[in-house]
Design an enzyme around this catalytic site. Structure first.
Site, PDB file in Angstrom:
ATOM      1  N   LYS A  48       0.823  -1.205   0.000  1.00  0.00           N
ATOM      2  CA  LYS A  48       0.000   0.000   0.000  1.00  0.00           C
ATOM      3  C   LYS A  48       0.862   1.261   0.000  1.00  0.00           C
ATOM      4  O   LYS A  48       0.488   2.252  -0.605  1.00  0.00           O
ATOM      5  CB  LYS A  48      -0.939  -0.012   1.205  1.00  0.00           C
ATOM      6  N   THR A  49       1.996   1.223   0.646  1.00  0.00           N
ATOM      7  CA  THR A  49       2.851   2.411   0.651  1.00  0.00           C
ATOM      8  C   THR A  49       3.330   2.696  -0.764  1.00  0.00           C
ATOM      9  O   THR A  49       3.376   3.839  -1.215  1.00  0.00           O
ATOM     10  CB  THR A  49       4.060   2.207   1.575  1.00  0.00           C
ATOM     11  N   ASP A 237      -3.655   7.668   4.408  1.00  0.00           N
ATOM     12  CA  ASP A 237      -3.050   6.386   4.748  1.00  0.00           C
ATOM     13  C   ASP A 237      -3.691   5.859   6.034  1.00  0.00           C
ATOM     14  O   ASP A 237      -4.216   6.644   6.824  1.00  0.00           O
ATOM     15  CB  ASP A 237      -1.549   6.637   4.962  1.00  0.00           C
ATOM     16  N   GLU A 238      -3.638   4.562   6.249  1.00  0.00           N
ATOM     17  CA  GLU A 238      -4.151   3.960   7.497  1.00  0.00           C
ATOM     18  C   GLU A 238      -5.560   4.459   7.812  1.00  0.00           C
ATOM     19  O   GLU A 238      -5.870   4.848   8.943  1.00  0.00           O
ATOM     20  CB  GLU A 238      -3.230   4.301   8.682  1.00  0.00           C
ATOM     21  N   GLN A 268      -6.877  -4.490  10.309  1.00  0.00           N
ATOM     22  CA  GLN A 268      -5.756  -3.999  11.115  1.00  0.00           C
ATOM     23  C   GLN A 268      -6.141  -2.798  11.968  1.00  0.00           C
ATOM     24  O   GLN A 268      -5.296  -2.014  12.384  1.00  0.00           O
ATOM     25  CB  GLN A 268      -4.582  -3.619  10.216  1.00  0.00           C
ATOM     26  N   ARG A 617       3.297  -9.654  10.505  1.00  0.00           N
ATOM     27  CA  ARG A 617       4.570  -8.936  10.490  1.00  0.00           C
ATOM     28  C   ARG A 617       5.693  -9.820   9.965  1.00  0.00           C
ATOM     29  O   ARG A 617       6.756  -9.353   9.603  1.00  0.00           O
ATOM     30  CB  ARG A 617       4.981  -8.449  11.899  1.00  0.00           C
TER      31      ARG A 617
END
Length: 742
Positions: A48-49, A237-238, A268, A617
DNA sequence: GATAATCCGGTTTTT
DNA sequence: CCGGATTATC
């Protein structure tokens, strides 16, 4: 540099878009869908980044907008920095001019421009949480609220949740107040806001709330329209972590062009306790009719086994938007199974984890690629102890941050009073620090005068030093303090700001205070102060610096050392490691008992999402562990393995419990009581707790207790004499029989 | 007005 | 058990 932004002078030809190379079809879709509302549901590790940065660059490189027409919002400074760096790599200097930053930083920027619309001056102070609480406490005292029955923390919590929802005191529904503070919480909120304005200060929530308030006022629709025109493209973002205030802020700004792209992952969402609302994702579709939804599901991070485990676990949550992670490469090897290990107690667990770490290291793994992710801060101790005793380098991420340290806050308070004479909270903090004989009484008098005459404390102090209202001693001390501040302030335009900072700390006696202090940590504090002054060099002015520290509380270790990382699951969001250890998977610890007690099924689901974050992670290996017994506040407590261990699909895990443990593999479950190992271990614990205080056997590093000096740590042993660094009393030599092991 | 005794509570945390 | 924060005491 603005020299290299001339892109719309030379439109790119079709096909000349090298920055799009290497994106998969879904990513490409997300990047190219620049017009209209877009919601990108982006699973863990799906790039996504990359999508966000490429999308930003794409808009600039295809000359759809100038950098200052783009608003890009992140949650952390780290994410903002990273994004700016990566965009810079693609478009060069133009990246500098993008409105890119955290919600709070952008809010502050906007608010400073239009401070008067909120009743503030543009140089308002941003309070940290410490100041916020102290202020609220004062307000509560003034309103005669019993601070015993209702702690300022709990009231602050409620106020902050209101701010998170974009509610001013007037907008809080009458039924919302509850019984807290005798039903007067709204009144406290109002009084608190009034005090903030009087102090020319904001708390974090205000940075957004004030913007929101003035943008919604009919009187300022022209300004709103201007802003709406400016921001042609908005990226977030997020998104799953946004609160309502942030959502409203975005919605207002996006209203005109409606080119808003939100990237998030409902699985998340782990910050609801801080006001985040996943519902914002659903609301997005409603408010931005015709929004395009793009799912990123190809995961390039983890092995298929890990993905299957994570998917299996999160499938236990109801009400998801639905998203399945799949391996990014079809030919990916399944990867090792996840080790799920049951241990006897916390010590065993730490030993297990560190043994595995050493094994991975022997196999060529880098320590920096191994992370121990815990649910709560206190869980780090056992691992630290084990890592210290085995000599494996590690670092704990999180905990006390640089700018939260006492000495740093004190120093900043001095700077604040110099730069902002109306900053009463800062003034109060250092009023009698170092001790200069000004006490509660003098402070009260100053407060009363300040309130009566409507001036800041510093001004009231100045007036008091000119009259006979105080005793002669207090009066002259006060006069000197005020004169000092005047002098320092007069030096601001003439002196290098770092040098001035040093001067202030020296002349105020603050440095000296710590030099005289002989507690073991005084040295470190002095070093921190030096570091603070050094850090100042990198800013243009004290004012700049103060803005920075109030918005950027993180400490970034620039040095990348090869160390095992220990941190909380919350802290790990957004990071990845080859090998991840997830200890403490026990009912009560994780899922945390309180999460369920307070929020029931919702709380449990959030805990499960946290587990999902932990699992995802890992790139290669995962080690989940739990201990049957733990010492909690010095009492032994038995617990069951977390239900989450059972939710990991069988084909993804290798379950292995010490024989005889509760929650071992099921066929062993009935053998536990007579198992020799557990008997032996029970025996071990029966005798261990301090029944014998072996004299003469203290080792360096052991924590001890002394009747007179309190707690400390042994620094040297010489026969029956110990050198102990006591927490409070400093370094002392003592006879070993006078101390007990703590 | 500064130091010693006692009480309390004890997830997650960025900005 | 342990740190902090408020009270009790000089």
């Amino acid at each position: 540099m603005s020299d290299d932004f001339e892109l719309d002078d030379e439109p790119r030809s079709v096909g000349a878009t090298p920055w799009l190379n290497g994106l998969n079809p879904e990513q490409l879709q997300a990047v190219e869908a620049t017009e209209g509302p877009v919601l990108v549901l982006s699973g863990a590790g799906t790039g996504k980044t990359r999508v966000l940065t490429t999308r930003l660059a794409h808009i600039l490189l295809t000359a759809k907008a100038k950098p200052w027409n783009i608003l890009a919002v992140t949650f952390t400074n780290k994410a903002a920095r990273e994004m700016r760096e990566r965009v810079s790599g693609l478009v060069g200097g133009a990246a500098e001019q993008i409105w890119l930053g955290t919600f709070h930083a952008l809010g502050a920027r906007l608010l400073r421009r239009h401070a008067q619309l909120a009743g503030l001056e543009s140089n308002f102070t941003i309070l940290d949480s410490d100041d916020q609480l102290r202020l609220l406490k004062q307000v509560m005292e003034a309103e005669n609220i019993d601070a015993k029955r209702w702690t300022p923390q709990s009231v602050m919590g409620v106020i902050q949740r209101w701010k998170d929802r974009g509610l001013n005191p007037d907008q809080v529904g009458s039924g919302e107040a509850g019984e807290l503070a005798g039903g007067r919480t709204v009144a406290l909120y109002r009084a608190y806001q009034e005090r903030l304005i009087a102090l020319n200060a904001c708390d974090f929530g205000d940075l957004l709330l004030h913007c929101l308030t003035f943008m919604q006022k009919p009187a300022h629709q022209d300004l709103l329209a201007e802003l709406q025109s400016q921001f042609r493209y908005i990226m977030v973002d997020e998104y799953q972590d946004t609160n309502v205030a942030q959502y409203l802020w975005l919605r207002l700004l996006a209203q005109k062009h409606r080119n808003i792209c939100c990237v998030g992952d409902d699985d998340q969402s782990v910050y609801s306790w801080r006001g985040a609302e996943v519902e914002n994702i659903l609301r997005f579709e409603r408010d931005f009719q015709g929004a395009r939804i793009i799912r990123l599901e190809a995961n390039y991070r983890s092995t298929p086994t890990i993905l299957a485990a994570a998917s299996g676990l999160i499938a236990n949550n109801a009400g998801r938007l639905g998203k399945t992670l799949r391996p990014g490469r079809a030919d990916a090897e399944a990867g090792a199974k996840i080790t799920v290990r049951g241990l006897w107690d916390g010590e065993d667990e730490a030993r297990f984890v560190v043994e595995e770490i050493e094994a991975l290291q022997r196999a060529g793994g880098a320590l920096a690629e191994m992370a121990i992710l815990v649910r709560a801060g206190f869980q780090t101790r056992e691992f630290e102890e084990r890592l210290v005793s085995t000599g494996v380098p590690y670092k704990v991420v999180g905990g006390l941050r640089f700018y939260e340290r006492q000495e740093i806050r004190d120093a900043l308070a001095y700077f604040r009073v110099v730069m902002q004479p109306a900053d009463d909270l800062a003034f109060e903090r250092i009023f009698n620090l170092p001790k200069r004989g000004l006490g509660e009484q003098t402070l009260q008098t100053t407060h009363m005068l300040a309130r009566r005459t409507g001036v800041p404390l510093l001004q009231a102090a100045r007036n008091l030093s000119l009259t006979d209202e105080l005793g002669p001693k207090a009066r002259s001390t006060m006069g000197k303090l005020v004169a000092d501040f005047d002098r320092w302030r007069s030096l601001v335009p003439h002196m290098d700001h770092a040098e001035l900072a040093g001067t202030i700390l020296d002349e105020s006696g603050y440095t000296e205070m710590w030099q005289k202090e002989k507690s073991p940590d005084a040295q470190g504090r002095l070093e921190n102060l030096k570091e603070l002054v050094a850090a100042l060099e990198e800013f243009d002015s004290l004012a700049d610096f103060l803005e920075h520290v109030s918005l950027v509380m993180e400490n970034d270790d620039k040095q990348k050392l090869d160390r095992v990382v220990i941190m909380t699951l919350h802290g790990a969001k957004g990071l990845e490691f080859d090998n991840v250890f997830l200890p403490g998977w026990e009912e009560g610890v994780f899922p945390h008992a309180r999460a369920i007690a307070e929020n029931g099924a919702k709380g449990l689901e959030e805990e499960r999402r946290l587990a999902y974050v932990g699992l995802t992670r890992a790139r290669r290996r995962l080690f989940v562990s739990y201990a049957a017994n733990r010492r909690v506040y010095n009492q032994w407590q038995t617990s069951l393995p977390s239900r989450f261990t059972a939710e990991l699909p069988d084909h993804t895990v290798d379950r292995l419990a010490e024989r005889g443990l509760f929650g071992g593999v099921s066929e062993q479950a009935n053998a536990w009581s007579q198992d020799w190992q557990s008997v032996a271990r029970v025996a071990k614990h029966r005798e261990s707790p301090a029944t014998v205080a072996p004299s003469g056997s203290f080792a360096v590093g052991v924590r001890v207790f002394h009747q007179k000096f309190g707690y400390g740590r042994v620094t040297a042993v010489e026969g029956n004499k110990l050198d102990v660094a006591f927490d409070k009393a400093g370094d002392k030599k003592v006879i070993d029989s006078f101390v007990t092991e703590a």
